[in-house]
Structure formats: C-alpha cells, structure tokens
Design an enzyme around this catalytic site. Structure first.
Site, short mmCIF file in Angstrom:
data_model
loop_
_atom_site.label_atom_id
_atom_site.label_comp_id
_atom_site.label_asym_id
_atom_site.label_seq_id
_atom_site.Cartn_x
_atom_site.Cartn_y
_atom_site.Cartn_z
N GLY A 28 -4.82 12.99 3.53
CA GLY A 28 -6.19 12.02 3.62
C GLY A 28 -6.39 11.12 2.67
O GLY A 28 -7.28 10.35 2.77
N PHE A 61 0.95 -1.36 -0.10
CA PHE A 61 -0.08 -0.12 -0.07
C PHE A 61 1.00 1.23 0.06
O PHE A 61 1.75 1.53 0.98
CB PHE A 61 -0.84 -0.02 1.40
CG PHE A 61 -2.07 0.98 1.34
CD1 PHE A 61 -3.24 0.77 1.05
CD2 PHE A 61 -1.80 2.43 1.75
CE1 PHE A 61 -4.22 1.75 1.03
CE2 PHE A 61 -2.75 3.19 1.59
CZ PHE A 61 -3.91 2.94 1.52
N ILE A 62 0.84 2.00 -0.87
CA ILE A 62 1.77 3.16 -1.31
C ILE A 62 1.14 4.21 -1.80
O ILE A 62 0.43 4.23 -2.81
CB ILE A 62 2.94 2.76 -2.01
CG1 ILE A 62 4.03 1.68 -1.54
CG2 ILE A 62 3.80 4.00 -2.31
CD1 ILE A 62 5.03 1.28 -2.40
N GLU A 80 -0.58 -7.18 5.46
CA GLU A 80 0.55 -7.92 5.48
C GLU A 80 1.52 -6.96 6.34
O GLU A 80 1.64 -5.85 5.62
CB GLU A 80 1.03 -8.45 4.04
CG GLU A 80 2.41 -9.08 4.14
CD GLU A 80 2.96 -9.38 2.76
OE1 GLU A 80 2.18 -9.52 1.83
OE2 GLU A 80 4.00 -9.98 2.57
N ASN A 103 3.11 -1.26 8.95
CA ASN A 103 4.03 -0.33 9.62
C ASN A 103 2.99 0.56 10.53
O ASN A 103 1.84 0.51 10.27
CB ASN A 103 5.03 0.19 8.65
CG ASN A 103 4.41 1.31 7.82
OD1 ASN A 103 3.15 1.60 7.92
ND2 ASN A 103 5.05 1.76 6.79
N GLN A 114 1.05 12.48 -0.12
CA GLN A 114 0.77 11.82 1.34
C GLN A 114 0.54 13.12 2.06
O GLN A 114 0.72 14.24 1.88
CB GLN A 114 2.28 11.54 1.81
CG GLN A 114 2.61 10.41 1.16
CD GLN A 114 4.21 9.62 1.69
OE1 GLN A 114 4.72 10.08 2.62
NE2 GLN A 114 4.53 8.46 1.06
N THR A 153 -5.95 7.47 3.92
CA THR A 153 -7.13 6.98 4.58
C THR A 153 -8.15 6.52 3.56
O THR A 153 -9.01 5.55 4.02
CB THR A 153 -7.65 7.98 5.58
OG1 THR A 153 -6.30 8.27 6.22
CG2 THR A 153 -8.59 7.63 6.56
C1 LIG Z 1 0.77 -3.08 4.09
C2 LIG Z 1 1.91 -2.09 3.80
O1 LIG Z 1 2.03 -1.77 2.96
S1 LIG Z 1 2.33 -1.14 5.29
C3 LIG Z 1 3.29 0.27 4.46
C4 LIG Z 1 2.69 1.35 4.07
N1 LIG Z 1 3.28 2.14 3.19
C5 LIG Z 1 4.07 2.86 3.38
O2 LIG Z 1 4.82 3.08 4.50
C6 LIG Z 1 4.73 3.52 2.07
C7 LIG Z 1 5.19 5.19 2.37
N2 LIG Z 1 4.07 5.65 2.87
C8 LIG Z 1 2.80 5.76 2.28
O3 LIG Z 1 2.58 5.50 1.36
C9 LIG Z 1 1.86 6.76 2.95
O4 LIG Z 1 2.68 7.77 3.90
C10 LIG Z 1 0.74 6.12 4.10
C11 LIG Z 1 0.23 5.09 3.20
C12 LIG Z 1 1.37 5.47 5.05
C13 LIG Z 1 -0.06 6.96 4.51
O5 LIG Z 1 -0.72 7.69 3.51
P1 LIG Z 1 -1.26 9.15 3.66
O6 LIG Z 1 -2.00 9.64 2.15
O7 LIG Z 1 -0.03 10.07 3.92
O8 LIG Z 1 -2.17 9.09 4.86
P2 LIG Z 1 -3.52 10.30 5.30
O9 LIG Z 1 -2.96 11.74 4.42
O10 LIG Z 1 -4.53 9.89 5.24
O11 LIG Z 1 -2.73 10.58 6.68
C14 LIG Z 1 -1.30 10.96 7.04
C15 LIG Z 1 -1.24 12.20 7.64
O12 LIG Z 1 -2.08 13.35 6.99
C16 LIG Z 1 -3.05 13.74 7.85
N3 LIG Z 1 -4.14 13.98 7.38
C17 LIG Z 1 -5.52 13.18 7.17
N4 LIG Z 1 -6.34 13.72 6.48
C18 LIG Z 1 -5.85 14.71 6.14
C19 LIG Z 1 -6.29 16.07 5.31
N5 LIG Z 1 -7.73 15.84 4.96
N6 LIG Z 1 -5.69 17.08 5.22
C20 LIG Z 1 -4.50 17.12 5.58
N7 LIG Z 1 -3.90 16.35 6.39
C21 LIG Z 1 -4.41 15.09 6.48
C22 LIG Z 1 -3.28 12.93 8.86
O13 LIG Z 1 -3.61 13.45 10.15
C23 LIG Z 1 -1.86 12.15 8.93
O14 LIG Z 1 -1.10 13.03 10.01
P3 LIG Z 1 -0.20 12.64 11.03
O15 LIG Z 1 1.05 12.01 9.95
O16 LIG Z 1 0.31 13.73 11.67
O17 LIG Z 1 -0.72 11.40 11.96
#
Ligand SMILES: CC(=O)SCCNC(=O)CCNC(=O)[C@H](O)C(C)(C)COP(=O)(O)OP(=O)(O)OC[C@H]1O[C@@H](n2cnc3c(N)ncnc32)[C@H](O)[C@@H]1OP(=O)(O)O
Length: 508
Positions: A262, A252-253, A287, A290, A259, A265
């Site tokens: 939101g 999941f990326i 799986e 993290n 990033q 999510t």
């Molecule tokens: C099964 C697996 O693959 S596990 C591995 C998961 N993948 C990775 O780690 C790869 C690299 N990372 C990523 O791909 C991403 O960072 C992910 C998947 C972990 C998260 O995806 P994102 O799109 O960044 O998530 P999202 O935006 O929903 O939430 C992240 C942050 O944004 C904030 N956020 C959520 N909604 C909003 C919004 N509408 N506006 C602004 N910020 C927001 C959240 O509060 C969160 O803040 P925090 O980091 O202070 O807690």
C-alpha cells in the site's frame, strides 16, 4: 548445450541489487532484489556473454544510496577474433556514477561513517505509519529540488532504477540547465538502529521525480504586433516558479522489497495532495503511466474525488430524452459543474472523465450495474452468448432482476456518456475502419471499459475491507494530524492490479 550458451548468463538473474546498512560486526544486507528487465542495458536478448557463474552485485547504502559494483565469475571467455566477453563494467558506467566503481573498502568505510544525524535530502514533508502482516512501520516522505546538490547526488546514484523498473524509462536530465524545474520526492522507512538503539536508521524505499511545465494559455485576442513592452518582463527579478504550471509525475518507483504494502498508493496520494495545495499548479499529469501505476492512480483519484462534495454532486441528468438518431446530447452531465470540479481537482481531462464514469457506474442501480464476481470472472451463461438482464456488456450477472424502464434509461445514459468519450478519443482509429464496423468496435470498447471499471471497483471494495479489518485489529494509522487524506485514506486507499482490458491509449 551449445558452446556459446554455456558462456551466456541471463542478465535479469545475474544482476542483483541490495540495500545494506552498518551493523555491530561490519555491514549487513537488509534486502536483495532483482531488476524487472535489463534489455535497455544489456540488449533485447537480456544475455551477457563470456562468463561462467557470473554475479553482478550492485549494493546500495540504504541511507544515502551510495552504490558499489562488484562483478564476480569463475571463468572468463578468452577472446577469439571479434568474439569476446561482454564489457560489463564499461556498459554499466553509462548508468552508474563514478563512486560505484571505487574500491569495496572505500564503500564499506563510507557506509560505516555516515553521520549519526544523517537525514534524507530536502525537507520532511510527512511521516506516516503503514501496516503490513501485523507489523507497523514508520515512513517519511522528503521533498527536494534537483538543484540542491544533496538531492542531485542521490538522483545520480539511483538513475539506473528507471530503465530496470520502468518500461521505456530513462534517466532524467541532470546538469542540463533545468535542474530547478525538477522536484524529487523520496520515500524512506525510518527505524531504530539495530547497531545502536539510541539512533535512527533510514532505509530508502522509493522515489518520484516531478517536472514543472509552464502552463501556456493563448491570449483570446493577441495584439497584431506585440510592442516591446509586451515582450519585457516588468520586473527582471520576477520568479518564474511563481507562474502557473502543469505538474507532471515523471518517474515513480517503489523498490521491490517495499511493493504490495500500500506504500505506492500512499506515496502517490501524498504527492498529489502536495500539488493540490500548490497554488501555481493548474493540472497534475503523469508521464506514460504503466498499467500498475494506472490502477493505483485510478483508485487513489477515486478515493480523493469521493471526498469532494462537488464531485459527489455530479450526476446523470436522467430527464434527458435520448434522440433516436443524430449526435448524443451534450448535457448528460452539467457541463459547468463538471469543468469547475475538474479544475478544482486539478486532474487532467481524460483521467477525470474516467474516474467520474467509474463512480457514476458504481452508483447505477443493481439491476443494470455491470459487475464481476470476486474472482474477476464474467458470468458463464453470458460468456456463452446468454443475455443478462438488459446490460449486454459481458460483465453483468444473469441472475439480476429485470430493470425498470427508468433504470434501463439511466444505464443507457451512462453508456452514452462513455461511448461519446471513447468515440472522440479513438476517432482516428475508428475512422480507418469500414463505416459499418465502427459501432461494433465502439461497443466492444464499451464492454472492455465496463469490465475494467468493475474490476477496479471490486478491488476498491477489497481494500476497504482489508483496511477495516486492520483497523478492527487495533492497527489503525496513528500518524494523525499531518495530512487528512493519509489518516482517513486508510479506509479508502488502495492499490494496483494487472489490467485485463485497456482499450484506450495513454493520453499524457
Ligand atoms: C509514471 C511512472 O513512473 S509509471 C511506472 C510506475 N513504476 C513502476 O512500474 C516501477 C516498478 N513498480 C513499482 O514501483 C510499484 O510496483 C508501483 C509503483 C507500480 C506500485 O507500488 P506498490 O507500493 O507496490 O503499490 P501498492 O502496494 O499501493 O499496491 C500494489 C498491490 O498491493 C496491494 N495493497 C494495497 N494496499 C495494501 C496493503 N495495505 N497491504 C497489502 N497489500 C496492499 C494492492 O491491492 C495491490 O495489489 P494488486 O497488485 O493485487 O492489485
């Protein structure tokens, strides 16, 4: 500076990725970003030897993710004996498809020649609007099967993203006879083309791969000697994809430029919803999630479950008398209702238990509910050994009023529920400790979990407030009608944070 240092480059900084698109005067760069780590590719030191002013550019066509690699430097180390410059291209050939090594001109011609009616591979699942910094963008989720050549082509092109963005991540097996068991979801931003406003541009924003396991349930009383008929499928043309399965989110990326908006999510919630509605899926698992993914998932699952009347009806059975000694009672929560709700929600046992504990904790009376302030700080007096109300968990507020005996009993029951699960989950590790050390370790684990739940619940509140503020500003999601959870979920959808206290091992 030691001689070899002058010839070394940090591979996380030397490798730059970008998304490009055609423009009126050639090709423009939409976004540049760096890997999170490169040790799986260039070794633990994350260093590349033998070049000065090294730049490794991995450019992707933002639509079909066709890559092109270019390696530039001002000087290359002349080999001395066995010491020679790192073979960058040779190393990257393991991670990139052949097309990445074609001439720059071929790549640029291909970018300019993408069909006007190009759309992502697979089929369109849903389209939604997302708001960030006062702008609204449209995104689409496309779903396809790895056996589809168009899906496979994109996957082969982006496989390098797994090792550079997911700790311990690796490419999924392609062409190994299992392609049809992989479903791929693509997240694309959709916008009006700057080159030609009558056209639409797609920009790749992220993806997820999902694997289907057959769900094996041992027969209650298997026949002593299976007959030949037992082993034959009644209909040899039987479609195996119709069998019950466990669905596992593997990779999941969300790409770095997308990033923190939101989108992760929302993307997760959409995939989850897809399998809630998939009759063959018995359970949805992840799986090796993290911490960032865990946070995102915890809060998305909580938002989803809170919409289920069966989940809201689960409660602590406060009429239970807690025995002074002996095992904890089994009926703190109605077992049948619990299991029926879990099965309906298709959430794996440990994840379901955690989210329910979190929700039950949020329902505890103020006087006993563990919480932290907005900065995530525990109370100072408490941290120094002070006692707050009757919670003694390291996260409560010293100014809380004294709980009534009923409230204290409710909190005790909740803690017992949590303790019981932690005990079973960490049984082996606890078993290795001296007997007298075990209660203390277990209490520490309880305090850590309380802290973690408090942090997540606080985050949920913050995200709700943010969404409400956005809605008040007239930016509420206009993508109505496709999927309820997306529309309503704007208020309840939330994101991730760095975990401060994770006391349990990942189970899935
Ligand atoms: C099964 C697996 O693959 S596990 C591995 C998961 N993948 C990775 O780690 C790869 C690299 N990372 C990523 O791909 C991403 O960072 C992910 C998947 C972990 C998260 O995806 P994102 O799109 O960044 O998530 P999202 O935006 O929903 O939430 C992240 C942050 O944004 C904030 N956020 C959520 N909604 C909003 C919004 N509408 N506006 C602004 N910020 C927001 C959240 O509060 C969160 O803040 P925090 O980091 O202070 O807690």
């Amino acid at each position: 500076m030691p001689a070899d240092e002058a010839w070394s480059a940090n591979s996380n900084e030397a490798l730059q990725l970008s998304l490009v698109a055609p423009s009126n005067d050639g090709i423009k760069t939409l976004a540049k970003f760096y890997p999170k780590f490169t040790y799986p590719i260039f070794g633990n030191a994350e260093e590349i030897f033998g070049y000065k002013n090294l730049q490794i550019n991995l450019r992707y066509n933002a639509t079909d993710m066709r890559p092109t690699l270019s390696i530039t430097y001002s000087k290359k180390f002349t080999a001395v004996g066995e010491t020679e410059a790192t073979d960058i291209e040779g190393i990257l050939r393991e991670y990139l498809p052949e097309v990445a090594f074609q001439k720059k001109n071929d790549f640029e011609a291909a970018v300019k020649n993408v069909r006007d009616d190009w759309s992502p591979p697979g089929e369109l699942l849903v389209s939604f609007n997302a708001h960030s910094k006062n702008t609204t963008s449209t995104y689409e989720v496309w779903k396809g099967n790895l056996a589809d050549p168009a899906v496979k082509q994109v996957i082969k092109r982006i496989q390098i993203l797994a090792p550079i963005y997911i700790e311990g991540g690796s490419a999924i097996p392609v062409d190994e006879g299992e392609d049809d068991r992989w479903t791929v979801f693509f997240l694309y931003q959709k916008k009006t083309s700057t080159a030609d406003p009558t056209k639409t541009d797609y920009v790749f924003a992220g993806y997820s791969t999902v694997y289907r396991f057959f769900y094996f349930k041992a027969p209650i009383s298997p026949p002593a000697t299976p007959s030949v008929e037992d082993l034959d499928l009644e209909n040899p043309k039987f479609d195996l994809s119709e069998l019950p399965c466990r669905t596992r989110i593997s990779q999941f990326i969300i790409l770095p430029p997308f990033q923190g908006k939101g989108l992760g999510t929302k993307f997760y919630s959409l995939i989850f919803e897809e399998y809630i509605n998939h009759p063959q899926t018995v359970e949805i698992t992840v799986e090796d999630p993290n911490e960032a993914f865990d946070d995102m998932r915890d809060l998305a699952d909580l938002a989803y479950l809170r919409k289920m009347p069966e989940f809201r009806a689960l409660h602590l059975n406060t009429s239970i008398v807690i025995p002074k000694t002996g095992p904890a009672p089994n009926d703190i929560i109605d077992k049948d209702a619990y299991e029926a709700c879990r099965r309906k929600a298709k959430i794996a046992p440990r994840q379901f238990a955690r989210v329910l504990e979190m929700d039950l904790m949020s329902r505890l009376p103020d006087s006993v509910r563990p919480d932290i302030d907005a900065e995530g700080e525990e109370d100072e007096e408490e941290a120094e050994g002070g006692q707050a109300a009757s919670t003694s968990n390291g996260v409560s507020d010293a100014t809380k009023r004294e709980p009534t005996p009923e409230e204290a009993h409710e909190y005790k029951l909740w803690k017992l529920l949590l303790k019981k699960r932690l005990f079973l989950h960490n049984k082996d590790a606890l078993g290795q400790l001296e007997k007298k050390e075990r209660p203390q370790k277990l209490n520490e684990a309880v305090a850590n979990v309380e802290f973690d739940y408090s942090r997540l619940l606080l985050k949920l509140e913050e995200l709700k407030k943010r969404a409400e503020a956005e809605a008040a500003n007239g930016l509420s999601d206009k993508a109505k009608g496709k999927r309820k959870a997306v529309d309503e979920g704007d208020v309840e959808e939330m994101g991730s944070a760095t975990k401060k206290a994770r006391v349990e091992d990942a189970e899935e």
